[in-house]
Every structure is written in C-alpha cells, then in structure tokens.
Design an enzyme around this catalytic site. Structure first.
Site: not given
Ligand code: AMP
Length: 284
Positions: A30, A37, A61, A150, A176, A186-187
């Site tokens: 997102m 990411h 969502q 997640d 990470v 991102s939040r």
């Molecule tokens: P999002 O942009 O938050 O929807 O995340 C996109 C993808 O990145 C999803 O598969 C998340 O689980 C993964 N993701 C988000 N934060 C982390 C993190 N800190 N470490 C590893 N993967 C992450």
C-alpha cells in the site's frame, strides 16, 4: 523500471514477458515503502527474472474512514526507492481502475476472519481477499511475497491460493524492525515524537509474553491477564487484543505445548494510530 496505471497495459507487457519465459515475482503493497517492503522486494529480485510491485491503498479493506484518509501516500519517494532497489515493474492503479464496479462477491475465511484483525476490523479480510485476487489475476505472478508482520493476512492469502487454485508460490518474509524493536510500518509515520518513543513497548510486551511462555510456562489465560498490565505502564497505549495461537492452524490456544510452533499476536492503539505486531515461538 516501467510504471503502469492501467490494467490492460500492464497485462500486455506481462503477457509478452511470460511468453519470453520470464518468471515473475510479485510484491503487493500500500506504499509509503520502508525496509520491510524492501526486504520482500530484494527476496523477489533474487528469486525471479522480473519483480512487480503494486502500490494501491485499497479502500475496501479499511473499516475506519480516518485510517484510510490519513494513510500516508508518498508516490515520488516510493518510485525512487523502487528504482534504487532494482524493481522492474510498478503497478499504481487508481481506485476506479481496480473497481470499475463495486464488487458483488464476498469471502468467508471461516475462523480466520472471525478472530483478531477479522474481529476488530469488520470486512477487512473480505477487502484483502478481493483486492489480492484481482491483483493475482492481473499480474499472474509465479511467486508472491508477503510479510510475517501481517501473519493473519498471510494465512488468509494461503487459504485464498489453495481454495481458488491460484498457480502461485506463496513466500514469506520475516518482520523487519527499527533498532529499538518497533516493527516497521507505514502507519509509524503518523506517530507523534512522543508516541514514537513509546511505540517499541508493543514489541517489548511480546518479548515479555514469550518469556512467560518459554521460561515461566504460564497458561494463555494468565498471559492474557499479565500482558495488558505491562502495556499500561506506557502512556498513550490501549491494548485491543493479545492472542496466543497455534502457528499452523491459527487457532487460539487454551493450553500451551512448547513442542509446537506458536505465534503471539497483538494489536494496540497508540493515540489514534493502530499498531499490530507478532512474535513466533519455534517449537522444540
Ligand atoms: P502494506 O504496504 O503494509 O500493505 O504491506 C505490504 C507487504 O509488506 C505485506 O505483505 C506486509 O506484511 C509486508 N510488511 C509490512 N511491514 C513489514 C515489516 N516490518 N517487515 C516485513 N514485511 C512487512
């Protein structure tokens, strides 16, 4: 790096690449990209000929309007990061492009969408199921990469791929973290300076819980009473849930067998920002 906004354009290009025998890895996001990411992207780049990243803040969502409208959007910074990381193709569609019509279909992931994120964010996994199915059908990747951060979403996607026979190899990336332990998200950009200082307490609570399980052999019931007290010491936090689950079945546990792989999941509000995190305890 090529960037596409339209479904038919990216389909044309990916069909050509597929006909040339290229293997495609896909990282859905997102946006507001961070090292979490990037680690998924690097894994995909290592394991495939072509890496596709999507950036789409999926309106269906979100259960809270504020969470959606305040979700960070940083397209220029993201494109820079993607270019520097070595991503080949970016898909950044508008909401109208993804949803020319309101979807009629809805998913039922059984217990997976009735607990934790499913319980506290109504309709969340239905929205995830719809957008990920659409993206899988548009990109048709060989492999798709999702994060442990997640974990429940990962389980939902696993179910989606199996039930709908998507010909996609699902791969997993470890969470990470920032140096102080806060899971990258991102939040986190929405936290004030003071909240950012408090934020690692969520992970500290999970480490404390891990200790209660592995060293003190406490029951889930007792852990669920002690963990909120830990977080109460940190101003601004409101715990939404903490749950101890079997890693494989993702069923909440009433008693713990330390031989089995376990995952502890938690969600909490820090001010207006909702944070989630989890910790895996490997069976012996
Ligand atoms: P999002 O942009 O938050 O929807 O995340 C996109 C993808 O990145 C999803 O598969 C998340 O689980 C993964 N993701 C988000 N934060 C982390 C993190 N800190 N470490 C590893 N993967 C992450």
């Amino acid at each position: 790096m090529d960037t596409f906004n339209q479904v038919h354009k990216i389909r044309e290009t990916l069909t050509r690449l597929k006909n040339d025998g290229k293997k495609t890895g896909f990282v859905p996001t997102m946006g507001a990209l961070h090292e979490g990411h990037i680690s998924l992207l690097k894994k995909s780049i290592r394991e495939n000929d072509i890496t596709v990243c999507s950036i789409f803040v999926n309106p269906i969502q979100f259960d809270r309007e504020e969470d959606y409208s305040k979700y960070p959007v940083l397209p220029e910074k993201d494109l820079n990061i993607l270019e520097n990381t070595g991503c080949d193709i970016v898909f950044m569609p508008s909401a109208e492009e993804v949803y020319p019509e309101k979807p009629v279909l809805s998913f039922n992931f059984r217990h997976l969408d009735k607990i934790l994120e499913g319980q506290f964010r109504e309709g969340h996994f239905n929205g995830v199921g719809i957008v990920v199915s659409k993206l899988f059908n548009i990109i048709q990747p060989h492999r798709a990469y999702f994060g442990q951060k997640d974990i429940q979403q990962f389980k939902v996607i696993d179910c989606l791929i199996k039930d709908l026979s998507f010909n996609i190899d699902l791969r997993y990336g470890a969470t990470v973290r920032e140096e102080d332990g806060l899971a990258m998200s991102s939040r986190n950009l929405r936290l004030s300076d003071e909240e950012r200082k408090q934020a690692p307490a969520l992970y500290q609570m999970l480490l404390y819980t891990k200790n209660l399980i592995t060293q003190e052999h406490n029951s889930p019931e007792s852990i669920k009473k002690q963990a909120p007290d830990f977080l109460k010491k940190h101003p601004g936090f409101t715990l939404e849930y903490i749950e101890i689950l079997d890693f494989k079945t993702f069923q909440p546990l009433e008693s713990i067998n330390i031989e089995n792989k376990i995952v502890v999941c938690a969600a909490a509000y820090l001010g207006n920002v909702r944070l989630i995190d989890n910790i895996i305890i490997d069976g012996k």
